[in-house]
Design a protein around this motif. Sequence first.
Motif, PDB file in Angstrom:
ATOM      1  N   GLY A   1      20.045   3.812 -34.651  1.00 30.66           N
ATOM      2  CA  GLY A   1      21.340   3.140 -34.667  1.00 30.66           C
ATOM      3  C   GLY A   1      21.405   2.049 -35.716  1.00 30.66           C
ATOM      4  O   GLY A   1      20.372   1.594 -36.239  1.00 30.66           O
ATOM      5  N   ASN A   2      22.636   1.640 -36.058  1.00 32.60           N
ATOM      6  CA  ASN A   2      22.862   0.563 -37.025  1.00 32.60           C
ATOM      7  C   ASN A   2      22.212   0.816 -38.382  1.00 32.60           C
ATOM      8  O   ASN A   2      21.738  -0.108 -39.057  1.00 32.60           O
ATOM      9  CB  ASN A   2      22.358  -0.769 -36.471  1.00 32.60           C
ATOM     10  N   GLY A   3      22.162   2.086 -38.782  1.00 31.35           N
ATOM     11  CA  GLY A   3      21.620   2.428 -40.097  1.00 31.35           C
ATOM     12  C   GLY A   3      20.113   2.336 -40.189  1.00 31.35           C
ATOM     13  O   GLY A   3      19.554   2.381 -41.294  1.00 31.35           O
ATOM     14  N   MET A   4      19.430   2.223 -39.055  1.00 31.13           N
ATOM     15  CA  MET A   4      17.980   2.052 -39.040  1.00 31.13           C
ATOM     16  C   MET A   4      17.291   3.262 -38.397  1.00 31.13           C
ATOM     17  O   MET A   4      17.909   4.025 -37.663  1.00 31.13           O
ATOM     18  CB  MET A   4      17.605   0.784 -38.279  1.00 31.13           C
ATOM     19  N   MET A   5      16.003   3.396 -38.672  1.00 25.68           N
ATOM     20  CA  MET A   5      15.216   4.489 -38.103  1.00 25.68           C
ATOM     21  C   MET A   5      13.788   4.016 -37.855  1.00 25.68           C
ATOM     22  O   MET A   5      13.347   2.983 -38.364  1.00 25.68           O
ATOM     23  CB  MET A   5      15.193   5.692 -39.052  1.00 25.68           C
ATOM     24  N   ILE A   6      13.057   4.798 -37.076  1.00 28.02           N
ATOM     25  CA  ILE A   6      11.615   4.630 -36.925  1.00 28.02           C
ATOM     26  C   ILE A   6      10.976   5.825 -37.611  1.00 28.02           C
ATOM     27  O   ILE A   6      11.363   6.965 -37.363  1.00 28.02           O
ATOM     28  CB  ILE A   6      11.192   4.582 -35.445  1.00 28.02           C
ATOM     29  N   HIS A   7      10.002   5.550 -38.492  1.00 30.21           N
ATOM     30  CA  HIS A   7       9.345   6.666 -39.183  1.00 30.21           C
ATOM     31  C   HIS A   7       7.932   6.280 -39.587  1.00 30.21           C
ATOM     32  O   HIS A   7       7.555   5.102 -39.585  1.00 30.21           O
ATOM     33  CB  HIS A   7      10.167   7.115 -40.403  1.00 30.21           C
ATOM     34  N   ALA A   8       7.164   7.312 -39.908  1.00 33.09           N
ATOM     35  CA  ALA A   8       5.827   7.121 -40.487  1.00 33.09           C
ATOM     36  C   ALA A   8       6.003   7.326 -41.985  1.00 33.09           C
ATOM     37  O   ALA A   8       6.166   8.457 -42.438  1.00 33.09           O
ATOM     38  CB  ALA A   8       4.844   8.137 -39.900  1.00 33.09           C
ATOM     39  N   PRO A   9       6.025   6.249 -42.782  1.00 31.73           N
ATOM     40  CA  PRO A   9       6.490   6.336 -44.170  1.00 31.73           C
ATOM     41  C   PRO A   9       5.612   7.134 -45.132  1.00 31.73           C
ATOM     42  O   PRO A   9       6.065   8.103 -45.723  1.00 31.73           O
ATOM     43  CB  PRO A   9       6.562   4.864 -44.605  1.00 31.73           C
ATOM     44  N   LYS A  10       4.345   6.712 -45.281  1.00 32.25           N
ATOM     45  CA  LYS A  10       3.489   7.336 -46.299  1.00 32.25           C
ATOM     46  C   LYS A  10       2.053   6.863 -46.094  1.00 32.25           C
ATOM     47  O   LYS A  10       1.802   5.915 -45.334  1.00 32.25           O
ATOM     48  CB  LYS A  10       3.970   6.948 -47.697  1.00 32.25           C
ATOM     49  N   PRO A  11       1.096   7.495 -46.776  1.00 28.50           N
ATOM     50  CA  PRO A  11      -0.297   7.061 -46.649  1.00 28.50           C
ATOM     51  C   PRO A  11      -0.453   5.587 -47.004  1.00 28.50           C
ATOM     52  O   PRO A  11       0.165   5.084 -47.948  1.00 28.50           O
ATOM     53  CB  PRO A  11      -1.033   7.953 -47.655  1.00 28.50           C
ATOM     54  N   GLY A  12      -1.242   4.885 -46.238  1.00 27.41           N
ATOM     55  CA  GLY A  12      -1.447   3.474 -46.481  1.00 27.41           C
ATOM     56  C   GLY A  12      -0.460   2.588 -45.744  1.00 27.41           C
ATOM     57  O   GLY A  12      -0.614   1.369 -45.711  1.00 27.41           O
ATOM     58  N   ALA A  13       0.565   3.202 -45.135  1.00 26.21           N
ATOM     59  CA  ALA A  13       1.581   2.451 -44.397  1.00 26.21           C
ATOM     60  C   ALA A  13       1.446   2.751 -42.906  1.00 26.21           C
ATOM     61  O   ALA A  13       0.638   3.580 -42.486  1.00 26.21           O
ATOM     62  CB  ALA A  13       2.981   2.811 -44.891  1.00 26.21           C
ATOM     63  N   TYR A  14       2.279   2.074 -42.117  1.00 28.20           N
ATOM     64  CA  TYR A  14       2.220   2.197 -40.667  1.00 28.20           C
ATOM     65  C   TYR A  14       3.587   2.588 -40.121  1.00 28.20           C
ATOM     66  O   TYR A  14       4.613   2.383 -40.784  1.00 28.20           O
ATOM     67  CB  TYR A  14       1.756   0.883 -40.041  1.00 28.20           C
ATOM     68  N   VAL A  15       3.609   3.166 -38.945  1.00 27.23           N
ATOM     69  CA  VAL A  15       4.874   3.504 -38.286  1.00 27.23           C
ATOM     70  C   VAL A  15       5.693   2.218 -38.162  1.00 27.23           C
ATOM     71  O   VAL A  15       5.181   1.184 -37.718  1.00 27.23           O
ATOM     72  CB  VAL A  15       4.631   4.121 -36.894  1.00 27.23           C
ATOM     73  N   ARG A  16       6.962   2.278 -38.563  1.00 29.43           N
ATOM     74  CA  ARG A  16       7.769   1.060 -38.587  1.00 29.43           C
ATOM     75  C   ARG A  16       9.255   1.381 -38.521  1.00 29.43           C
ATOM     76  O   ARG A  16       9.676   2.535 -38.702  1.00 29.43           O
ATOM     77  CB  ARG A  16       7.483   0.263 -39.851  1.00 29.43           C
ATOM     78  N   GLU A  17      10.031   0.359 -38.258  1.00 24.91           N
ATOM     79  CA  GLU A  17      11.490   0.449 -38.341  1.00 24.91           C
ATOM     80  C   GLU A  17      11.894   0.167 -39.785  1.00 24.91           C
ATOM     81  O   GLU A  17      11.345  -0.724 -40.426  1.00 24.91           O
ATOM     82  CB  GLU A  17      12.160  -0.569 -37.406  1.00 24.91           C
ATOM     83  N   GLU A  18      12.876   0.931 -40.258  1.00 25.84           N
ATOM     84  CA  GLU A  18      13.300   0.747 -41.646  1.00 25.84           C
ATOM     85  C   GLU A  18      14.692   1.340 -41.827  1.00 25.84           C
ATOM     86  O   GLU A  18      15.123   2.216 -41.073  1.00 25.84           O
ATOM     87  CB  GLU A  18      12.307   1.423 -42.593  1.00 25.84           C
TER      88      GLU A  18
END
Length: 393
Positions: free
Chosen positions: A359-376
Amino acid sequence: MASHRKSRPSGTRVAGIRTPALATAALTSVALLSQTANAAPSADDKPSLEEVEKKVDDLYRQAESATDKYNAAQEKTAKQRKRVDTLLDDVAQRTQSLNEAREELGSFAAAQYRTGASAPDTATFLLADSPQDYFDQTQLMGRLTNRQKGAVDDYVTEQSETMKKRQEATESLQTLTKSQGELKTAKATVQTKLADARALLSQLTAEEKARLAAIERKKQQEAAAKAAELARQQAAEQKAREEAAAAQQETDSGSSSSSSSTTTDSSTATDASYATKAEKALAFARAQIGKPYVWGATGPESYDCSGLTQAAWKAAGVDIPRVTYDQVKAGTTVSVSAAQPGDLVFFYDDISHVGLYIGNGMMIHAPKPGAYVREESIFYDGESSIHSVVRPA
Protein backbone atom coordinates in the motif's frame (compact mmCIF):
# COMPACT_ATOMS: atom_id res chain seq x y z
CA MET A 1 83.32 12.11 -70.15
CA ALA A 2 80.49 13.07 -67.89
CA SER A 3 77.92 10.47 -66.99
CA HIS A 4 74.43 10.91 -68.52
CA ARG A 5 72.63 8.91 -65.73
CA LYS A 6 70.07 10.90 -63.75
CA SER A 7 70.61 11.23 -60.04
CA ARG A 8 68.31 9.17 -57.76
CA PRO A 9 65.69 11.10 -55.81
CA SER A 10 66.25 11.29 -52.11
CA GLY A 11 64.06 9.14 -49.88
CA THR A 12 63.67 5.59 -48.72
CA ARG A 13 62.32 2.38 -50.11
CA VAL A 14 59.09 0.94 -48.61
CA ALA A 15 58.10 -2.57 -49.59
CA GLY A 16 60.24 -2.37 -52.71
CA ILE A 17 58.87 1.06 -53.78
CA ARG A 18 60.93 4.21 -53.71
CA THR A 19 59.25 7.04 -51.73
CA PRO A 20 60.19 10.69 -51.65
CA ALA A 21 61.21 12.32 -48.37
CA LEU A 22 57.82 14.04 -47.96
CA ALA A 23 55.97 10.72 -48.18
CA THR A 24 58.36 9.21 -45.67
CA ALA A 25 57.56 11.97 -43.20
CA ALA A 26 53.83 11.40 -43.71
CA LEU A 27 54.18 7.67 -43.08
CA THR A 28 56.15 8.39 -39.93
CA SER A 29 53.36 10.68 -38.67
CA VAL A 30 50.72 8.05 -39.33
CA ALA A 31 52.76 5.46 -37.43
CA LEU A 32 53.10 7.78 -34.46
CA LEU A 33 49.36 8.50 -34.45
CA SER A 34 48.61 4.78 -34.61
CA GLN A 35 50.88 4.10 -31.65
CA THR A 36 49.16 6.87 -29.69
CA ALA A 37 45.73 5.42 -30.45
CA ASN A 38 46.78 1.97 -29.30
CA ALA A 39 48.41 3.18 -26.11
CA ALA A 40 46.93 2.38 -22.71
CA PRO A 41 43.92 4.60 -21.85
CA SER A 42 44.63 7.59 -19.67
CA ALA A 43 43.01 8.32 -16.33
CA ASP A 44 40.47 10.48 -18.17
CA ASP A 45 39.17 7.34 -19.92
CA LYS A 46 38.13 5.75 -16.61
CA PRO A 47 34.35 5.14 -16.53
CA SER A 48 32.35 7.64 -14.53
CA LEU A 49 30.78 6.69 -11.22
CA GLU A 50 27.36 6.76 -12.86
CA GLU A 51 28.57 4.34 -15.54
CA VAL A 52 29.98 2.03 -12.88
CA GLU A 53 26.68 2.16 -10.98
CA LYS A 54 24.70 1.34 -14.11
CA LYS A 55 27.03 -1.53 -14.97
CA VAL A 56 26.78 -2.96 -11.45
CA ASP A 57 22.97 -2.64 -11.47
CA ASP A 58 22.84 -4.34 -14.88
CA LEU A 59 25.00 -7.19 -13.60
CA TYR A 60 22.80 -7.64 -10.54
CA ARG A 61 19.71 -7.72 -12.74
CA GLN A 62 21.32 -10.25 -15.06
CA ALA A 63 22.26 -12.31 -12.03
CA GLU A 64 18.68 -12.17 -10.78
CA SER A 65 17.37 -13.25 -14.18
CA ALA A 66 19.89 -16.10 -14.18
CA THR A 67 18.75 -16.95 -10.65
CA ASP A 68 15.20 -17.49 -11.90
CA LYS A 69 16.56 -19.81 -14.59
CA TYR A 70 18.52 -21.62 -11.91
CA ASN A 71 15.41 -21.92 -9.74
CA ALA A 72 13.39 -23.26 -12.67
CA ALA A 73 16.10 -25.79 -13.55
CA GLN A 74 16.34 -26.83 -9.91
CA GLU A 75 12.58 -27.34 -9.69
CA LYS A 76 12.58 -29.27 -12.96
CA THR A 77 15.45 -31.46 -11.76
CA ALA A 78 13.71 -32.22 -8.47
CA LYS A 79 10.50 -33.25 -10.27
CA GLN A 80 12.41 -35.35 -12.78
CA ARG A 81 14.41 -37.08 -10.05
CA LYS A 82 11.17 -37.94 -8.25
CA ARG A 83 9.72 -39.35 -11.47
CA VAL A 84 12.84 -41.42 -12.11
CA ASP A 85 12.74 -42.84 -8.58
CA THR A 86 9.06 -43.75 -9.01
CA LEU A 87 9.71 -45.42 -12.37
CA LEU A 88 12.69 -47.38 -11.03
CA ASP A 89 10.62 -48.61 -8.09
CA ASP A 90 7.86 -49.65 -10.51
CA VAL A 91 10.35 -51.46 -12.74
CA ALA A 92 11.78 -53.33 -9.73
CA GLN A 93 8.32 -54.47 -8.65
CA ARG A 94 7.39 -55.51 -12.19
CA THR A 95 10.66 -57.39 -12.59
CA GLN A 96 9.91 -59.31 -9.41
CA SER A 97 6.43 -60.17 -10.71
CA LEU A 98 7.94 -61.19 -14.05
CA ASN A 99 10.39 -63.53 -12.35
CA GLU A 100 7.59 -65.13 -10.35
CA ALA A 101 5.51 -65.60 -13.51
CA ARG A 102 8.53 -67.12 -15.27
CA GLU A 103 9.01 -69.61 -12.43
CA GLU A 104 5.34 -70.61 -12.61
CA LEU A 105 5.57 -71.14 -16.36
CA GLY A 106 8.70 -73.22 -15.85
CA SER A 107 6.83 -75.53 -13.48
CA PHE A 108 4.06 -75.94 -16.10
CA ALA A 109 6.63 -76.79 -18.79
CA ALA A 110 8.30 -79.35 -16.50
CA ALA A 111 4.95 -80.96 -15.74
CA GLN A 112 4.10 -81.17 -19.45
CA TYR A 113 7.42 -82.83 -20.11
CA ARG A 114 7.04 -85.38 -17.28
CA THR A 115 3.57 -86.42 -18.45
CA GLY A 116 4.65 -86.58 -22.07
CA ALA A 117 1.96 -84.08 -23.05
CA SER A 118 4.38 -82.14 -25.22
CA ALA A 119 7.71 -82.41 -26.95
CA PRO A 120 10.86 -82.55 -24.76
CA ASP A 121 11.83 -79.00 -25.72
CA THR A 122 8.73 -77.43 -24.19
CA ALA A 123 10.79 -75.54 -21.61
CA THR A 124 12.52 -73.58 -24.36
CA PHE A 125 9.46 -71.33 -24.58
CA LEU A 126 11.02 -69.40 -21.70
CA LEU A 127 13.79 -68.35 -24.06
CA ALA A 128 11.47 -67.28 -26.86
CA ASP A 129 10.88 -63.62 -27.71
CA SER A 130 7.17 -64.16 -27.06
CA PRO A 131 5.96 -67.15 -25.00
CA GLN A 132 2.52 -66.59 -26.51
CA ASP A 133 3.91 -67.14 -30.01
CA TYR A 134 5.74 -70.27 -28.87
CA PHE A 135 2.63 -71.80 -27.34
CA ASP A 136 0.61 -70.97 -30.45
CA GLN A 137 3.19 -72.57 -32.72
CA THR A 138 3.40 -75.82 -30.75
CA GLN A 139 -0.36 -75.90 -30.10
CA LEU A 140 0.51 -76.28 -26.43
CA MET A 141 -2.19 -73.77 -25.47
CA GLY A 142 -4.81 -76.32 -26.38
CA ARG A 143 -3.50 -78.70 -23.71
CA LEU A 144 -3.13 -76.13 -20.90
CA THR A 145 -5.70 -75.61 -18.17
CA ASN A 146 -7.44 -72.27 -17.72
CA ARG A 147 -5.13 -71.51 -14.79
CA GLN A 148 -2.09 -72.22 -16.92
CA LYS A 149 -3.42 -70.14 -19.80
CA GLY A 150 -4.02 -67.27 -17.37
CA ALA A 151 -0.44 -67.57 -16.16
CA VAL A 152 0.83 -67.32 -19.74
CA ASP A 153 -1.31 -64.26 -20.40
CA ASP A 154 -0.09 -62.63 -17.18
CA TYR A 155 3.50 -63.32 -18.10
CA VAL A 156 3.17 -61.84 -21.58
CA THR A 157 1.39 -58.74 -20.23
CA GLU A 158 3.89 -58.26 -17.42
CA GLN A 159 6.81 -58.67 -19.81
CA SER A 160 5.42 -56.02 -22.15
CA GLU A 161 4.66 -53.54 -19.34
CA THR A 162 8.07 -54.08 -17.75
CA MET A 163 9.86 -53.34 -21.03
CA LYS A 164 7.74 -50.23 -21.47
CA LYS A 165 8.52 -48.95 -17.97
CA ARG A 166 12.21 -49.66 -18.41
CA GLN A 167 12.17 -47.53 -21.56
CA GLU A 168 10.38 -44.72 -19.72
CA ALA A 169 12.93 -44.90 -16.91
CA THR A 170 15.80 -44.72 -19.40
CA GLU A 171 14.30 -41.65 -21.10
CA SER A 172 13.62 -40.00 -17.74
CA LEU A 173 17.21 -40.59 -16.68
CA GLN A 174 18.38 -38.90 -19.87
CA THR A 175 16.09 -35.94 -19.19
CA LEU A 176 17.36 -35.76 -15.61
CA THR A 177 20.94 -35.65 -16.84
CA LYS A 178 20.03 -32.79 -19.19
CA SER A 179 18.25 -30.91 -16.39
CA GLN A 180 21.28 -31.31 -14.15
CA GLY A 181 23.43 -29.83 -16.92
CA GLU A 182 21.08 -26.85 -17.22
CA LEU A 183 21.21 -26.42 -13.46
CA LYS A 184 25.00 -26.37 -13.48
CA THR A 185 25.09 -23.83 -16.33
CA ALA A 186 22.56 -21.52 -14.66
CA LYS A 187 24.48 -21.65 -11.39
CA ALA A 188 27.75 -20.78 -13.12
CA THR A 189 26.07 -17.85 -14.89
CA VAL A 190 24.79 -16.41 -11.61
CA GLN A 191 28.16 -16.75 -9.93
CA THR A 192 29.94 -15.08 -12.86
CA LYS A 193 27.59 -12.07 -12.88
CA LEU A 194 27.88 -11.61 -9.12
CA ALA A 195 31.68 -11.90 -9.26
CA ASP A 196 31.85 -9.27 -12.02
CA ALA A 197 29.67 -6.88 -9.99
CA ARG A 198 31.77 -7.33 -6.87
CA ALA A 199 34.96 -6.80 -8.87
CA LEU A 200 33.67 -3.47 -10.20
CA LEU A 201 32.68 -2.29 -6.71
CA SER A 202 36.01 -3.35 -5.23
CA GLN A 203 37.82 -0.98 -7.60
CA LEU A 204 36.08 2.09 -6.20
CA THR A 205 37.92 4.36 -3.81
CA ALA A 206 36.44 5.34 -0.44
CA GLU A 207 35.48 8.72 -1.88
CA GLU A 208 33.77 7.10 -4.88
CA LYS A 209 31.86 4.73 -2.61
CA ALA A 210 30.65 7.70 -0.58
CA ARG A 211 29.51 9.47 -3.75
CA LEU A 212 27.79 6.28 -4.92
CA ALA A 213 25.91 6.09 -1.61
CA ALA A 214 24.82 9.71 -2.09
CA ILE A 215 23.50 8.89 -5.58
CA GLU A 216 21.58 5.96 -4.13
CA ARG A 217 20.03 8.15 -1.42
CA LYS A 218 18.89 10.65 -4.03
CA LYS A 219 17.27 7.85 -6.04
CA GLN A 220 15.48 6.64 -2.91
CA GLN A 221 14.17 10.14 -2.19
CA GLU A 222 12.80 10.45 -5.74
CA ALA A 223 11.23 6.98 -5.47
CA ALA A 224 9.64 7.88 -2.12
CA ALA A 225 8.13 11.04 -3.67
CA LYS A 226 6.58 8.99 -6.47
CA ALA A 227 5.23 6.50 -3.93
CA ALA A 228 3.63 9.34 -1.97
CA GLU A 229 2.04 10.66 -5.14
CA LEU A 230 0.61 7.20 -5.94
CA ALA A 231 -0.73 6.99 -2.38
CA ARG A 232 -2.54 10.32 -2.82
CA GLN A 233 -3.95 9.16 -6.16
CA GLN A 234 -5.21 5.88 -4.70
CA ALA A 235 -6.75 7.66 -1.70
CA ALA A 236 -8.58 10.07 -4.01
CA GLU A 237 -9.89 7.21 -6.16
CA GLN A 238 -11.02 5.28 -3.08
CA LYS A 239 -12.87 8.33 -1.76
CA ALA A 240 -14.57 8.82 -5.14
CA ARG A 241 -15.70 5.18 -5.15
CA GLU A 242 -17.11 5.46 -1.63
CA GLU A 243 -18.98 8.65 -2.48
CA ALA A 244 -20.39 7.04 -5.64
CA ALA A 245 -21.51 4.01 -3.66
CA ALA A 246 -23.17 6.19 -1.03
CA ALA A 247 -24.98 8.19 -3.73
CA GLN A 248 -26.18 5.01 -5.40
CA GLN A 249 -27.46 3.70 -2.10
CA GLU A 250 -29.49 6.85 -1.54
CA THR A 251 -30.90 6.62 -5.06
CA ASP A 252 -31.94 3.03 -4.55
CA SER A 253 -33.63 4.00 -1.27
CA GLY A 254 -33.40 0.48 0.01
CA SER A 255 -35.27 -0.95 -3.00
CA SER A 256 -32.42 -1.87 -5.30
CA SER A 257 -32.97 -4.68 -7.75
CA SER A 258 -32.14 -8.21 -6.69
CA SER A 259 -29.45 -8.65 -9.34
CA SER A 260 -27.71 -5.41 -8.41
CA SER A 261 -27.77 -6.30 -4.73
CA THR A 262 -26.36 -9.76 -5.44
CA THR A 263 -23.52 -8.31 -7.54
CA THR A 264 -22.56 -5.81 -4.87
CA ASP A 265 -22.65 -8.39 -2.09
CA SER A 266 -20.54 -10.81 -4.15
CA SER A 267 -17.96 -8.14 -4.96
CA THR A 268 -17.76 -7.07 -1.33
CA ALA A 269 -17.34 -10.67 -0.18
CA THR A 270 -14.56 -11.26 -2.74
CA ASP A 271 -12.69 -8.12 -1.65
CA ALA A 272 -13.00 -9.10 2.01
CA SER A 273 -11.75 -12.63 1.32
CA TYR A 274 -8.72 -11.33 -0.58
CA ALA A 275 -7.95 -8.74 2.08
CA THR A 276 -7.94 -11.44 4.76
CA LYS A 277 -5.48 -13.61 2.82
CA ALA A 278 -3.34 -10.61 1.87
CA GLU A 279 -3.09 -9.58 5.52
CA LYS A 280 -1.62 -12.99 6.38
CA ALA A 281 0.83 -12.81 3.47
CA LEU A 282 1.96 -9.33 4.49
CA ALA A 283 2.34 -10.33 8.15
CA PHE A 284 4.67 -13.13 7.07
CA ALA A 285 6.66 -10.82 4.76
CA ARG A 286 7.10 -8.20 7.48
CA ALA A 287 8.49 -10.86 9.81
CA GLN A 288 11.25 -11.55 7.24
CA ILE A 289 12.49 -7.95 7.07
CA GLY A 290 16.21 -7.84 7.79
CA LYS A 291 16.96 -11.32 6.48
CA PRO A 292 19.59 -11.49 3.73
CA TYR A 293 19.01 -11.93 0.00
CA VAL A 294 20.59 -15.19 -1.14
CA TRP A 295 20.08 -16.35 -4.70
CA GLY A 296 18.00 -19.52 -4.94
CA ALA A 297 16.88 -19.27 -1.29
CA THR A 298 13.30 -19.91 -0.16
CA GLY A 299 13.69 -19.36 3.59
CA PRO A 300 13.44 -19.48 6.43
CA GLU A 301 16.82 -17.80 7.05
CA SER A 302 17.25 -16.09 3.66
CA TYR A 303 15.33 -15.45 0.44
CA ASP A 304 15.59 -14.38 -3.14
CA CYS A 305 12.79 -12.19 -4.53
CA SER A 306 10.40 -14.88 -5.78
CA GLY A 307 11.25 -17.17 -2.88
CA LEU A 308 9.96 -14.47 -0.51
CA THR A 309 6.69 -13.84 -2.37
CA GLN A 310 6.02 -17.56 -2.73
CA ALA A 311 6.61 -18.15 1.00
CA ALA A 312 4.45 -15.15 1.97
CA TRP A 313 1.43 -16.30 -0.01
CA LYS A 314 1.94 -19.89 1.12
CA ALA A 315 1.61 -18.60 4.70
CA ALA A 316 -1.79 -17.27 3.61
CA GLY A 317 -2.81 -20.70 2.28
CA VAL A 318 -2.25 -19.85 -1.39
CA ASP A 319 0.24 -21.79 -3.52
CA ILE A 320 1.93 -19.78 -6.28
CA PRO A 321 4.76 -20.94 -8.59
CA ARG A 322 8.43 -20.67 -7.68
CA VAL A 323 9.82 -18.33 -10.34
CA THR A 324 8.82 -14.81 -11.40
CA TYR A 325 7.86 -15.60 -14.99
CA ASP A 326 5.44 -18.24 -13.69
CA GLN A 327 4.19 -16.13 -10.77
CA VAL A 328 3.21 -13.34 -13.17
CA LYS A 329 0.68 -15.73 -14.75
CA ALA A 330 -0.78 -16.87 -11.42
CA GLY A 331 -3.51 -14.33 -10.93
CA THR A 332 -5.37 -11.33 -12.33
CA THR A 333 -3.44 -8.39 -13.78
CA VAL A 334 -4.46 -4.96 -12.45
CA SER A 335 -3.21 -1.44 -13.06
CA VAL A 336 -0.61 0.14 -10.81
CA SER A 337 -3.15 2.69 -9.62
CA ALA A 338 -5.53 -0.15 -8.65
CA ALA A 339 -2.90 -2.11 -6.70
CA GLN A 340 -4.01 -3.42 -3.32
CA PRO A 341 -1.96 -4.70 -0.37
CA GLY A 342 -0.85 -8.26 -1.10
CA ASP A 343 -0.58 -7.81 -4.88
CA LEU A 344 2.61 -8.88 -6.62
CA VAL A 345 4.57 -6.14 -8.39
CA PHE A 346 6.83 -7.36 -11.21
CA PHE A 347 9.74 -5.45 -12.72
CA TYR A 348 11.66 -5.18 -16.00
CA ASP A 349 10.88 -6.53 -19.44
CA ASP A 350 12.29 -9.95 -18.57
CA ILE A 351 10.16 -10.08 -15.37
CA SER A 352 13.29 -10.77 -13.34
CA HIS A 353 12.17 -9.20 -10.05
CA VAL A 354 9.06 -9.19 -7.85
CA GLY A 355 7.91 -7.57 -4.62
CA LEU A 356 4.84 -7.71 -2.36
CA TYR A 357 2.75 -4.52 -2.43
CA ILE A 358 1.86 -3.17 1.03
CA GLY A 359 0.00 0.00 0.00
CA ASN A 360 0.89 3.69 -0.38
CA GLY A 361 3.27 2.96 -3.25
CA MET A 362 5.47 0.74 -1.07
CA MET A 363 6.42 -2.94 -1.13
CA ILE A 364 8.39 -5.55 0.77
CA HIS A 365 11.02 -7.32 -1.33
CA ALA A 366 14.37 -9.06 -1.32
CA PRO A 367 16.30 -6.57 -3.48
CA LYS A 368 19.64 -8.06 -4.56
CA PRO A 369 22.79 -9.84 -3.34
CA GLY A 370 24.39 -8.00 -0.46
CA ALA A 371 21.06 -6.46 0.59
CA TYR A 372 18.36 -7.50 3.04
CA VAL A 373 14.59 -7.95 2.87
CA ARG A 374 13.15 -4.46 3.32
CA GLU A 375 10.32 -2.05 2.64
CA GLU A 376 10.90 0.15 -0.38
CA SER A 377 9.08 2.25 -2.95
CA ILE A 378 7.84 0.33 -5.98
CA PHE A 379 9.53 3.12 -7.98
CA TYR A 380 12.95 2.23 -6.54
CA ASP A 381 14.38 1.83 -10.05
CA GLY A 382 12.15 4.29 -11.86
CA GLU A 383 8.54 4.13 -12.95
CA SER A 384 9.40 2.56 -16.30
CA SER A 385 10.91 -0.48 -14.58
CA ILE A 386 7.46 -1.70 -13.40
CA HIS A 387 6.27 -4.50 -15.67
CA SER A 388 2.87 -5.36 -14.15
CA VAL A 389 0.83 -5.90 -11.00
CA VAL A 390 -0.87 -9.25 -10.37
CA ARG A 391 -3.47 -10.23 -7.76
CA PRO A 392 -2.74 -13.89 -6.94
CA ALA A 393 -5.90 -14.92 -5.06
